[in-house]
Design an enzyme around this catalytic site. Structure first.
Site, PDB file in Angstrom:
ATOM      1  N   GLU A   1       0.823  -1.201  -0.015  1.00 27.55           N
ATOM      2  CA  GLU A   1       0.062   0.037  -0.042  1.00 27.55           C
ATOM      3  C   GLU A   1       0.888   1.080   0.033  1.00 27.55           C
ATOM      4  O   GLU A   1       1.906   1.311   0.735  1.00 27.55           O
ATOM      5  CB  GLU A   1      -0.936   0.153   1.308  1.00 27.55           C
ATOM      6  CG  GLU A   1      -1.963   0.986   1.347  1.00 27.55           C
ATOM      7  CD  GLU A   1      -2.779   1.064   2.652  1.00 27.55           C
ATOM      8  OE1 GLU A   1      -3.826   1.319   2.599  1.00 27.55           O
ATOM      9  OE2 GLU A   1      -2.317   0.678   3.601  1.00 27.55           O
TER      10      GLU A   1
ATOM     11  N   GLU B   1      -8.705  10.579   2.703  1.00 23.54           N
ATOM     12  CA  GLU B   1      -8.904   9.645   3.709  1.00 23.54           C
ATOM     13  C   GLU B   1      -9.097  10.290   5.428  1.00 23.54           C
ATOM     14  O   GLU B   1      -8.552  11.336   5.202  1.00 23.54           O
ATOM     15  CB  GLU B   1      -7.598   8.748   3.836  1.00 23.54           C
ATOM     16  CG  GLU B   1      -7.666   7.938   4.890  1.00 23.54           C
ATOM     17  CD  GLU B   1      -6.581   6.628   4.967  1.00 23.54           C
ATOM     18  OE1 GLU B   1      -6.510   5.791   5.646  1.00 23.54           O
ATOM     19  OE2 GLU B   1      -5.680   6.585   3.876  1.00 23.54           O
TER      20      GLU B   1
END
Length: 221
Positions: free
Chosen positions: A117, A208
């Site tokens: 990620e 996010e």
């Protein structure tokens, strides 16, 4: 966060002015709004919206590369538009982004084999993503210095289900909400630091949030 760390206030206000329940505009807006995890394509762009279901989060696909996300007392979410598969391309984005707490604005994505990620963080809220991370150096790119970090997530959500995987970070020292990100510079910097990238999966300009509130309207190209 699906990381170190999900969307209706502004959109519903506009909808109340421009569209009434049952109208064509109202139905079309409802189709574009998401409150549960989903991926797909919209106006030629890949979009991804992941939420753990906590709090109130509404993601809305806009025209072209635009998206909007509004969140209130969220759990954890990641949302945005971009490309699937990713590539070492220059990413241009613009818009507005704000949060009262923990959140990131980043070029975000995944690789497989190995499962990684990655974040190229352009701005962040109250939580510094370098907290607890291993510092690997710096890279100069697009007029700024970015700090490089690595962390490992254990039994965490991923594109392959619950897994253990590394996170690679490149964190801009001067925050911004628009500009161009030369992703190749960051991928090369990670490789030069001994980090392995696998096969590109998706890459988005992501908003996010983690246990916070905020709003963002971002356009990518």
């Amino acid at each position: 966060m699906v990381s170190f760390s999900s969307l209706v206030l502004a959109a519903s206000t506009v909808a109340g002015v421009l569209a009434t329940p049952g109208s064509e505009q109202y139905v079309e807006l409802a189709k574009r709004q998401l409150t549960s995890s989903q991926t797909g394509t919209n106006n030629g762009y890949y979009y991804s919206f992941w939420t753990d279901g906590g709090g109130q989060v509404t993601y809305t696909n806009g025209n072209g590369g635009q998206y909007q996300v509004d969140w209130n007392n969220c759990g954890n979410f990641v949302a945005g538009k971009g490309w699937n598969p990713a590539s070492e391309k220059a990413v241009t984005y613009s818009g507005s982004w704000q949060t009262s707490g923990n959140g990131y604005l980043s070029v975000y994505g995944w690789t497989t084999s190995p499962l990684v990620e990655f974040y190229i963080v352009e701005s962040y809220g109250s939580y510094d993503p370098s907290t607890g991370a291993t510092h690997l150096g710096t890279v100069e790119s697009d007029g700024a210095t970015y700090n490089l970090y690595k962390t490992t997530r254990t039994n965490a959500p991923s594109i392959q289900g619950t897994a253990t995987f590394d996170q690679y970070w490149s964190v801009r020292t001067s925050h911004r909400q628009s500009g161009t990100v030369t992703t190749k510079n960051h991928f090369d910097a990670w490789r030069n630091a001994g980090l392995q990238l696998g096969n590109f999966d998706y890459m988005i300009v992501a908003t996010e949030g983690y246990q916070s509130s905020g709003s963002a309207t971002i356009t990518v190209s």
